[in-house]
Motif scaffolding. Structure first.
Motif, PDB file in Angstrom:
ATOM      1  N   ILE A 563      46.353  46.478  38.948  1.00  0.00           N
ATOM      2  CA  ILE A 563      46.841  45.736  40.124  1.00  0.00           C
ATOM      3  C   ILE A 563      47.603  44.488  39.696  1.00  0.00           C
ATOM      4  CG2 ILE A 563      46.107  44.352  42.115  1.00  0.00           C
ATOM      5  CD1 ILE A 563      43.809  46.372  42.486  1.00  0.00           C
ATOM      6  N   VAL A 564      47.055  43.739  38.733  1.00  0.00           N
ATOM      7  CA  VAL A 564      47.715  42.522  38.256  1.00  0.00           C
ATOM      8  C   VAL A 564      49.054  42.861  37.607  1.00  0.00           C
ATOM      9  CG1 VAL A 564      47.555  40.617  36.609  1.00  0.00           C
ATOM     10  CG2 VAL A 564      45.567  41.251  37.978  1.00  0.00           C
ATOM     11  N   GLN A 565      49.096  43.922  36.819  1.00  0.00           N
ATOM     12  CA  GLN A 565      50.341  44.342  36.177  1.00  0.00           C
ATOM     13  C   GLN A 565      51.384  44.723  37.221  1.00  0.00           C
ATOM     14  OE1 GLN A 565      50.928  45.040  32.466  1.00  0.00           O
ATOM     15  NE2 GLN A 565      52.969  44.840  33.358  1.00  0.00           N
ATOM     16  N   ARG A 566      50.970  45.490  38.220  1.00  0.00           N
ATOM     17  CA  ARG A 566      51.906  45.988  39.231  1.00  0.00           C
ATOM     18  C   ARG A 566      52.381  44.886  40.178  1.00  0.00           C
ATOM     19  NH1 ARG A 566      48.705  49.263  41.140  1.00  0.00           N
ATOM     20  NH2 ARG A 566      48.081  48.242  43.095  1.00  0.00           N
ATOM     21  N   ARG A 567      51.460  44.037  40.592  1.00  0.00           N
ATOM     22  CA  ARG A 567      51.798  43.069  41.639  1.00  0.00           C
ATOM     23  C   ARG A 567      52.313  41.740  41.087  1.00  0.00           C
ATOM     24  NH1 ARG A 567      48.226  42.034  47.136  1.00  0.00           N
ATOM     25  NH2 ARG A 567      49.735  40.622  48.137  1.00  0.00           N
ATOM     26  N   PHE A 631      38.734  39.120  51.353  1.00  0.00           N
ATOM     27  CA  PHE A 631      40.019  39.561  50.819  1.00  0.00           C
ATOM     28  C   PHE A 631      39.891  40.991  50.317  1.00  0.00           C
ATOM     29  CE2 PHE A 631      39.804  34.996  49.365  1.00  0.00           C
ATOM     30  CZ  PHE A 631      40.679  34.486  50.320  1.00  0.00           C
ATOM     31  N   SER A 632      41.010  41.704  50.348  1.00  0.00           N
ATOM     32  CA  SER A 632      41.065  42.967  49.606  1.00  0.00           C
ATOM     33  C   SER A 632      41.136  42.632  48.129  1.00  0.00           C
ATOM     34  CB  SER A 632      42.297  43.775  50.025  1.00  0.00           C
ATOM     35  OG  SER A 632      43.484  43.137  49.555  1.00  0.00           O
ATOM     36  N   LEU A 633      40.836  43.604  47.281  1.00  0.00           N
ATOM     37  CA  LEU A 633      40.880  43.362  45.840  1.00  0.00           C
ATOM     38  C   LEU A 633      42.288  42.975  45.406  1.00  0.00           C
ATOM     39  CD1 LEU A 633      39.607  43.361  43.028  1.00  0.00           C
ATOM     40  CD2 LEU A 633      40.006  45.844  42.927  1.00  0.00           C
ATOM     41  N   SER A 634      43.292  43.667  45.938  1.00  0.00           N
ATOM     42  CA  SER A 634      44.671  43.382  45.553  1.00  0.00           C
ATOM     43  C   SER A 634      45.069  41.967  45.941  1.00  0.00           C
ATOM     44  CB  SER A 634      45.605  44.400  46.216  1.00  0.00           C
ATOM     45  OG  SER A 634      46.956  44.120  45.899  1.00  0.00           O
ATOM     46  N   ASP A 635      44.727  41.550  47.168  1.00  0.00           N
ATOM     47  CA  ASP A 635      45.089  40.208  47.625  1.00  0.00           C
ATOM     48  C   ASP A 635      44.327  39.139  46.857  1.00  0.00           C
ATOM     49  OD1 ASP A 635      46.853  41.244  49.454  1.00  0.00           O
ATOM     50  OD2 ASP A 635      45.493  41.100  51.167  1.00  0.00           O
ATOM     51  N   ALA A 636      43.053  39.410  46.569  1.00  0.00           N
ATOM     52  CA  ALA A 636      42.257  38.430  45.826  1.00  0.00           C
ATOM     53  C   ALA A 636      42.839  38.220  44.427  1.00  0.00           C
ATOM     54  CB  ALA A 636      40.809  38.892  45.736  1.00  0.00           C
ATOM     55  N   TYR A 638      45.940  38.733  43.498  1.00  0.00           N
ATOM     56  CA  TYR A 638      47.212  38.027  43.661  1.00  0.00           C
ATOM     57  C   TYR A 638      46.981  36.529  43.792  1.00  0.00           C
ATOM     58  CZ  TYR A 638      51.303  36.184  46.108  1.00  0.00           C
ATOM     59  OH  TYR A 638      52.369  35.410  46.486  1.00  0.00           O
ATOM     60  N   LEU A 639      46.030  36.133  44.649  1.00  0.00           N
ATOM     61  CA  LEU A 639      45.743  34.714  44.849  1.00  0.00           C
ATOM     62  C   LEU A 639      45.226  34.055  43.573  1.00  0.00           C
ATOM     63  CD1 LEU A 639      44.033  34.643  48.372  1.00  0.00           C
ATOM     64  CD2 LEU A 639      46.263  33.670  47.744  1.00  0.00           C
ATOM     65  N   VAL A 640      44.363  34.755  42.866  1.00  0.00           N
ATOM     66  CA  VAL A 640      43.771  34.193  41.655  1.00  0.00           C
ATOM     67  C   VAL A 640      44.841  33.984  40.576  1.00  0.00           C
ATOM     68  CG1 VAL A 640      42.231  34.730  39.729  1.00  0.00           C
ATOM     69  CG2 VAL A 640      41.436  35.019  42.072  1.00  0.00           C
ATOM     70  N   VAL A 641      45.741  34.965  40.422  1.00  0.00           N
ATOM     71  CA  VAL A 641      46.818  34.817  39.441  1.00  0.00           C
ATOM     72  C   VAL A 641      47.711  33.633  39.817  1.00  0.00           C
ATOM     73  CG1 VAL A 641      48.917  35.890  38.514  1.00  0.00           C
ATOM     74  CG2 VAL A 641      46.816  37.218  38.705  1.00  0.00           C
ATOM     75  N   LYS A 642      48.107  33.534  41.105  1.00  0.00           N
ATOM     76  CA  LYS A 642      48.967  32.438  41.551  1.00  0.00           C
ATOM     77  C   LYS A 642      48.256  31.095  41.430  1.00  0.00           C
ATOM     78  CE  LYS A 642      52.470  34.974  42.365  1.00  0.00           C
ATOM     79  NZ  LYS A 642      53.626  34.879  41.419  1.00  0.00           N
ATOM     80  N   ARG A 643      46.952  31.071  41.730  1.00  0.00           N
ATOM     81  CA  ARG A 643      46.159  29.835  41.579  1.00  0.00           C
ATOM     82  C   ARG A 643      46.202  29.370  40.120  1.00  0.00           C
ATOM     83  NH1 ARG A 643      40.400  28.560  40.753  1.00  0.00           N
ATOM     84  NH2 ARG A 643      39.749  26.841  42.110  1.00  0.00           N
ATOM     85  N   GLY A 644      46.023  30.306  39.191  1.00  0.00           N
ATOM     86  CA  GLY A 644      46.058  29.965  37.773  1.00  0.00           C
ATOM     87  C   GLY A 644      47.421  29.458  37.343  1.00  0.00           C
ATOM     88  N   GLU A 645      48.483  30.108  37.863  1.00  0.00           N
ATOM     89  CA  GLU A 645      49.837  29.680  37.496  1.00  0.00           C
ATOM     90  C   GLU A 645      50.140  28.281  38.022  1.00  0.00           C
ATOM     91  OE1 GLU A 645      51.926  34.133  37.369  1.00  0.00           O
ATOM     92  OE2 GLU A 645      52.237  32.805  39.104  1.00  0.00           O
ATOM     93  N   CYS A 646      49.730  28.013  39.263  1.00  0.00           N
ATOM     94  CA  CYS A 646      49.956  26.688  39.849  1.00  0.00           C
ATOM     95  C   CYS A 646      49.207  25.617  39.067  1.00  0.00           C
ATOM     96  CB  CYS A 646      49.520  26.679  41.315  1.00  0.00           C
ATOM     97  SG  CYS A 646      50.572  27.640  42.412  1.00  0.00           S
ATOM     98  N   MET A 647      47.949  25.911  38.730  1.00  0.00           N
ATOM     99  CA  MET A 647      47.137  24.926  38.010  1.00  0.00           C
ATOM    100  C   MET A 647      47.628  24.722  36.579  1.00  0.00           C
ATOM    101  SD  MET A 647      43.263  25.695  39.291  1.00  0.00           S
ATOM    102  CE  MET A 647      42.720  25.186  40.932  1.00  0.00           C
ATOM    103  N   GLN A 648      48.194  25.786  35.994  1.00  0.00           N
ATOM    104  CA  GLN A 648      48.717  25.658  34.636  1.00  0.00           C
ATOM    105  C   GLN A 648      49.855  24.641  34.589  1.00  0.00           C
ATOM    106  OE1 GLN A 648      47.445  27.517  31.924  1.00  0.00           O
ATOM    107  NE2 GLN A 648      48.682  26.119  30.681  1.00  0.00           N
ATOM    108  N   ALA A 649      50.598  24.556  35.695  1.00  0.00           N
ATOM    109  CA  ALA A 649      51.745  23.646  35.756  1.00  0.00           C
ATOM    110  C   ALA A 649      51.333  22.202  36.030  1.00  0.00           C
ATOM    111  CB  ALA A 649      52.711  24.124  36.833  1.00  0.00           C
TER     112      ALA A 649
END
Length: 749
Positions: A563-567, A631-636, A638-649
């Protein structure tokens, strides 16, 4: 199942108490060793037991007794009875409670688990002496009259136990005199075939409340002249009445195979009838009645009588009964083959158990099938002159010998005939070859429990003894049975082991049991909470061993990675399972932690561990929300990846775990340092810029405070995260509406 008719019943559990044997294993040892469990008492013992000296001197007095040791004891507290209730309860009912519980444990079933509709079919003997004595003992009405009546009356045998064990199938108490217990088993088979229940307990009990004394022999009556039962012998003069109880657990064969049950033997066919009036008297046996019931059972079994290698006879050792029984069997077998079928009677070992006689014979035959051995019938030297064994299919087996198959499965017949003419016959066949189970996991979890600390200790000792005695049953199967086939009592202990040696080493370690046991005050209110941690708990190769060994965990992790790879276009596999330093960068830490925590939760749930609540901290909140349905697994993901990217910045920082209370932690906060979390009464986490946290760490250590820098790339849960909020908020706009979860969850942090 191509070799079966569909009418077969599997015997998947057994328990019994017999003269000279307090369990099935002891009973078998006595049978194969040709032990007679009748005791002959001295004059001193008889007088001590209350026998009239004048009666002892009677020329026809026989000082023989076949009794169950310890029959006066009953664990009333285990079954929830008050001491006053236990004192009034018929001893037969007490003993039958215990063996029903033992039989269910032997079968590997917990009666309180939902999904099983268990019937109970049983019988015991009426006991006027006990009823009168119980009435007198309750003159002060320690127990109300109606309850006292139910406890002392054997007619309530089945329903009392069904109520206690929550058995919701048919609950029937029957009495057909000597054939009672085998009739109960036959009725249970019919009930299973009619789908009135999907499992059944069946058997009987007989306990004499007389002191251990002898009896007066009378010619022509059932009692033996010398205390020995010489079934089919020329010197036979009757039998001896003995105590005993037995019960079997039954299930349709196809269901037993599907459920992976241990099968002792199969009931291929059974039948019941009555002699009617075509005989010389009410108590007399009938060749016609007996032969017809045997033929009917063989017809139901759909087997050739010549393939039956053993018959456990009613065999009371009477001059009239034995010839009638052999004549009935010979007519029913209806074959020209001679002396191919062994015959015997357990009454030569333990006497006549009255209402428990049939189940004792059945258990003997089942054990012979299981072990592939024919055991000796005792005291046989020459045939009753009225029996022509040479021209019959039968011979009396007098030695322990291997039971050869001769091209077909081992089969046996069991007869039980009641005074008054109720006859029953059962055809047995050896169990099918059991398919080998899976080897299971590399480690096994053994669970132990007891109602008291002493009971827990005894149960641990029993498991230890079993592991030493039985080296063939897989540890995987033993662990499974301990987990799902046993009631979990208040005092509990567990152990993790890879093999028998490790299990035995722990079980036999002094103090091991008491050092780690737990008491559960009320198991009905105990739930499971899932706690999902935040960052700082990650490490390279997280759960890689679990990923390699557990298919369910592996498939969930793979689904998340896909899911992470695809989305999101990220390949997290090398970060998760490789020696990749990016595991400590929050952009990768957060989704990797989510994947592991989510997959662990799903693995536990697949094992039946269902949470009643979930608690999450930081990234763990997202796992709790996803598992609970926010959340659905896919949405969760997605949010977790984006949360990590935002915090990394965001600007870098550090976090410091400090052993101080809330007030002490707040006193350390300032422009660059925030209180990130309060983990307990004297533990919390501070967060801020790297230089500020480093200086604070030196200050705290120099003043003697315990603190530890967490393994994080940023100062989370601080003002340093404020600038990421607008971008992260935009991520939610692409998600569908969020619905409240069905399962309550709590967030922390």
């Amino acid at each position: 199942m191509k070799n079966y008719t569909g009418l077969e019943i599997a015997i998947i559990g057994m328990a019994g108490r017999f003269p000279g044997a307090n369990d099935i294993e002891g009973f078998w040892e006595n049978l194969r060793n040709g032990v007679e469990s009748v005791e002959f008492l001295s004059r001193e013992e008889l007088v001590k037991n209350g026998e009239n000296p004048e009666l002892i001197d009677h020329p026809a007095y026989v000082p023989a007794s076949a009794h169950v040791r310890g029959k006066e004891y009953f664990d009333a507290d285990f079954f929830g009875y008050l001491p006053a209730e236990a004192r009034l309860m018929d001893p037969q009912m007490r003993l039958f409670h215990e063996i029903c519980w033992t039989a269910l444990e032997d079968a590997g079933y917990n009666p309180y688990e939902s999904g099983n509709k268990i019937g109970l079919f049983s019988g015991g003997a009426s006991n006027a002496n006990w009823e009168v004595g119980a009435i007198l003992a309750n003159r002060e009405e320690m127990v109300d009259d109606f309850s006292a009546f139910n406890l002392r009356n054997i007619n309530f045998l089945s329903s009392h136990i069904s109520y206690l064990l929550d058995l919701s199938g048919p609950s029937i108490t029957c009495n057909t005199a000597c054939s009672t217990s085998l009739v109960a088993i036959q009725r249970a088979c019919m009930s299973l075939l009619l789908r009135e229940c999907n499992m059944a307990l069946a058997g009987g009990v007989f306990i004499s409340t007389r002191p251990q004394v002898g009896y007066i022999h009378q010619d022509g009556m059932i009692h033996s002249a010398d205390g020995h039962c010489r079934a089919f012998d020329a010197a036979a003069s009757g039998t001896i009445i003995g105590d005993g109880a037995g019960v079997v657990v039954l299930k349709k064969l196809d269901e037993a195979i599907k459920d992976g049950d241990h099968i002792y033997a199969i009931i291929k066919g059974s039948a019941i009838n009555n002699d009617g009036s075509r005989k010389i008297g009410y108590t007399a046996p009938s060749v016609d009645g007996q032969s017809k019931v045997i033929m009917k059972a063989i017809q139901m079994a759909k087997v050739d009588p010549s393939t039956i290698g053993y018959v456990e006879a009613h065999g009371t050792g009477t001059k009239l009964g034995d010839p009638v029984e052999i004549a009935g069997l010979t007519r029913a077998f209806n074959t020209e083959k001679k002396q191919f079928c062994a015959i015997g009677s357990v009454k030569s070992n333990i006497g006549h158990l009255d209402t428990a006689a049939g189940v004792a014979g059945l258990i003997k035959a089942v054990l012979s099938l299981q072990h592939g051995q024919l055991v000796p019938s005792l005291h046989y030297q020459q045939p009753n002159p009225e029996i022509d064994f040479a021209n019959s299919p039968f011979y009396v087996n007098t030695t322990l010998r291997p039971w050869e198959r001769n091209g077909h499965p081992r089969r046996a017949g069991v007869s039980s005939f009641g005074i008054g003419g109720t006859n029953v016959h059962v055809v047995l066949e050896e169990a099918p070859v059991r398919e080998a189970g899976s080897e299971g996991r590399s480690h096994q979890l053994l669970l132990l429990s007891g109602k008291t600390p002493g009971a827990l200790e005894r149960n641990a000792a029993r498991v230890s003894a079993y592991l030493q005695q039985d080296t063939t049953t897989s540890l995987n199967d033993i662990a499974y049975t301990q987990q799902v086939g046993r009631e979990a009592f208040q005092y509990r202990r567990m152990l993790v082991c890879r093999n028998r040696s490790e299990a035995l080493a722990l079980l036999d370690t002094p103090g091991w049991l008491s050092a780690g046991s737990h008491y559960i005050s009320d198991k009905r209110t105990v739930g499971v909470a899932f706690l999902f941690p935040g960052q700082g708990s990650q490490y390279s190769g997280m759960c890689q061993g679990l990923y390699e060994e557990e298919p369910h965990f592996r498939s969930t992790v793979d689904e998340c990675l896909s899911i992470v790879q695809r989305r999101c276009g990220k390949d997290l596999r090398p970060v998760l399972f490789g020696a990749d330093t990016r595991i400590d960068q929050t952009e990768y830490t957060q989704p990797c932690l989510f994947i592991i925590e989510y997959s662990l939760a799903r693995l536990l749930m697949s094992w039946g561990v269902q949470p009643s609540m979930m608690i999450g901290h930081s990234i763990g909140e997202y796992v709790a929300a996803c598992v609970s349905g926010v959340f659905s697994l896919s949405d969760a993901l997605y949010l977790v990846v984006k949360r990590g990217e935002c915090m990394q910045a965001a600007p870098t920082g550090k976090m410091l775990s400090v052993s101080l209370d809330r007030e002490g932690l707040l006193a350390l906060c300032g422009v660059d340092i925030c209180l990130a979390a309060v983990n307990g009464p004297s533990s919390g986490v501070l967060s801020g810029r790297e230089s500020s946290i480093a200086a604070l760490k030196l200050q705290l250590e120099s003043s003697g405070h315990v603190c530890r820098e967490l393994r994080t790339s940023h100062g989370f849960h601080s003002h340093l995260m404020d600038e990421v909020l607008p971008a992260f908020r935009d991520c939610f706009r692409v998600l569908p509406s969020i619905h409240p979860p069905c399962l309550y969850f709590k967030c922390d942090g």
